[in-house]
Design a protein around this motif. Structure first.
Motif, mmCIF file in Angstrom:
data_model
loop_
_atom_site.group_PDB
_atom_site.id
_atom_site.type_symbol
_atom_site.label_atom_id
_atom_site.label_comp_id
_atom_site.label_asym_id
_atom_site.label_seq_id
_atom_site.Cartn_x
_atom_site.Cartn_y
_atom_site.Cartn_z
ATOM 1 N N LEU A 178 0.860 -1.187 0.000
ATOM 2 C CA LEU A 178 0.000 0.000 0.000
ATOM 3 C C LEU A 178 0.897 1.237 0.000
ATOM 4 N N ASP A 179 0.853 1.955 -1.130
ATOM 5 C CA ASP A 179 1.744 3.091 -1.389
ATOM 6 C C ASP A 179 1.205 4.372 -0.753
ATOM 7 N N ASP A 180 2.081 5.343 -0.538
ATOM 8 C CA ASP A 180 1.676 6.688 -0.108
ATOM 9 C C ASP A 180 0.840 6.681 1.164
ATOM 10 N N PHE A 181 1.135 5.758 2.065
ATOM 11 C CA PHE A 181 0.278 5.619 3.241
ATOM 12 C C PHE A 181 0.288 6.892 4.085
ATOM 13 N N ALA A 235 9.939 3.069 4.345
ATOM 14 C CA ALA A 235 9.888 4.532 4.395
ATOM 15 C C ALA A 235 10.375 5.070 3.059
ATOM 16 N N GLU A 236 9.590 5.922 2.414
ATOM 17 C CA GLU A 236 10.024 6.505 1.137
ATOM 18 C C GLU A 236 10.547 7.919 1.325
ATOM 19 N N GLY A 237 11.397 8.348 0.405
ATOM 20 C CA GLY A 237 11.890 9.719 0.423
ATOM 21 C C GLY A 237 12.894 9.995 1.529
HETATM 22 CA CA CA Z 1 4.876 6.504 -2.933
#
Ligand code: CA
Ligand code: C2E
Ligand code: CA
Ligand code: CA
Length: 273
Positions: A178-181, A235-237
């Motif tokens: 699940l992206d951009d949570f 964790a993205e970014g």
């Molecule tokens: Ca994302």
């Protein structure tokens, strides 16, 4: 211009007019982008927070148009999603990523999992499941080499059908992320209700991590909740070592961001170790 002359060009003010023309032009160029070989997949490393090993890569589409130059997927993917164009682009991405998974697997048994962004429209289309399995089969790629990144807007669809599709893919061995949570209407209930393997914390919570106590608390809560539901947390970014240190201390499983590598063409990954 006033809205009184509906149906005529006067309906639009000149700003809207120009934007519409630009959008239509971009769309027509995008329609030919696959056939003209203008699309490419880049890959961004995702590392294991425990030992810094490369375990996954996210496939990110790139469009270099001879007319428009480089166009961001943040612009052309939403445009493609307004029509059936996203189905063709999505199928191209799937085939390309699976071919890459197959090539990497031949070079290295520990080749990274490839995580593929799948638009909601593509995911719920009738052909998707069949195409997914036939594409993997054609390139002798195992389901556990592929992860599908989905967004929360997915849950606006028929939840019964969605639930059984996710269950079939989960049981087949795909990673389901699940992206951009945290950005949309993230309901915690979705995380427990559906068969998922991974949750990706949106970049907006990571960027202020070292200075903002609220972000820190939220990130801690998402990680704890993800783990209690048996999910891996990405964790993205991640851009700074301070952010990375906090995420490791909070027992985040995987890290992705410019600190570890920007998205790059597949050949830059040739030596995986
Ligand atoms: Ca994302
Ligand atoms: P996303 O799925 O959330 O992808 C993460 C975006 O964050 C990527 O932007 C990536 O390059 C960028 N990013 C990664 N690390 C960092 C960092 O440390 N700092 C900053 N500032 N940014 C970072 P990109 O490649 O421009 O893609 C934008 C969006 O376009 C993606 O967001 C995704 O929603 C969509 N997209 C990209 N490729 C595909 C695709 O193949 N299919 C579909 N359906 N959508 C795609
Ligand atoms: Ca290796
Ligand atoms: Ca993504």
């Amino acid at each position: 211009t006033k809205l009184s002359r509906k149906g005529e060009w006067g309906f639009f003010n000149s700003g809207m007019d120009a934007r519409l023309v630009e959008t239509l032009r971009m769309e027509s160029l995008l329609r030919n982008a696959i056939a003209n070989n203008e699309l490419q997949l880049y890959y961004q490393p995702i590392i294991d927070a425990k030992n810094s090993e490369l375990v996954k890569v996210e496939a990110l589409i790139r469009w270099n148009s001879p007319v428009l130059g480089w166009v961001s997927p943040a612009i052309f993917i939403p445009l493609a999603e307004q029509s059936e164009l996203i189905i063709d682009i999505g199928s191209w991405v799937l085939k390309e990523a699976v071919e890459q998974a197959s090539r990497w697997k031949k070079l290295d048994v520990n080749a990274p999992v490839i995580s593929i962004n799948v638009s909601v429209k593509q995911f719920v289309s009738r052909e998707f499941e069949q195409l997914l399995f036939t594409t993997l089969e054609a390139h002798t790629v195992q389901t556990n080499q592929i992860e599908l990144e989905l967004t929360e807007t997915l849950f606006a669809n028929d939840q019964g059908e969605l639930s059984s599709l996710l269950k079939r893919l989960y049981e087949a061995g795909f990673g389901l992320s699940l992206d951009d949570f945290g950005t949309g209407y993230s309901s915690l209930s979705y995380l427990s209700k559906f068969n998922l393997t991974t949750v990706k914390i949106d970049r907006s919570f990571i960027s202020g991590l070292e200075i903002d106590d609220r972000s820190h608390s939220l990130v801690r809560a998402i990680i704890a909740m993800g783990h209690s539901l048996g999910l891996k947390v990405v964790a993205e970014g991640v851009e700074t070592s301070a952010q990375s240190r906090i995420l490791i201390a909070e027992e985040c499983d995987y890290l992705q961001g410019y600190l570890f590598g920007k998205p790059a063409p597949s050949d830059t990954f040739f030596q995986l170790d």
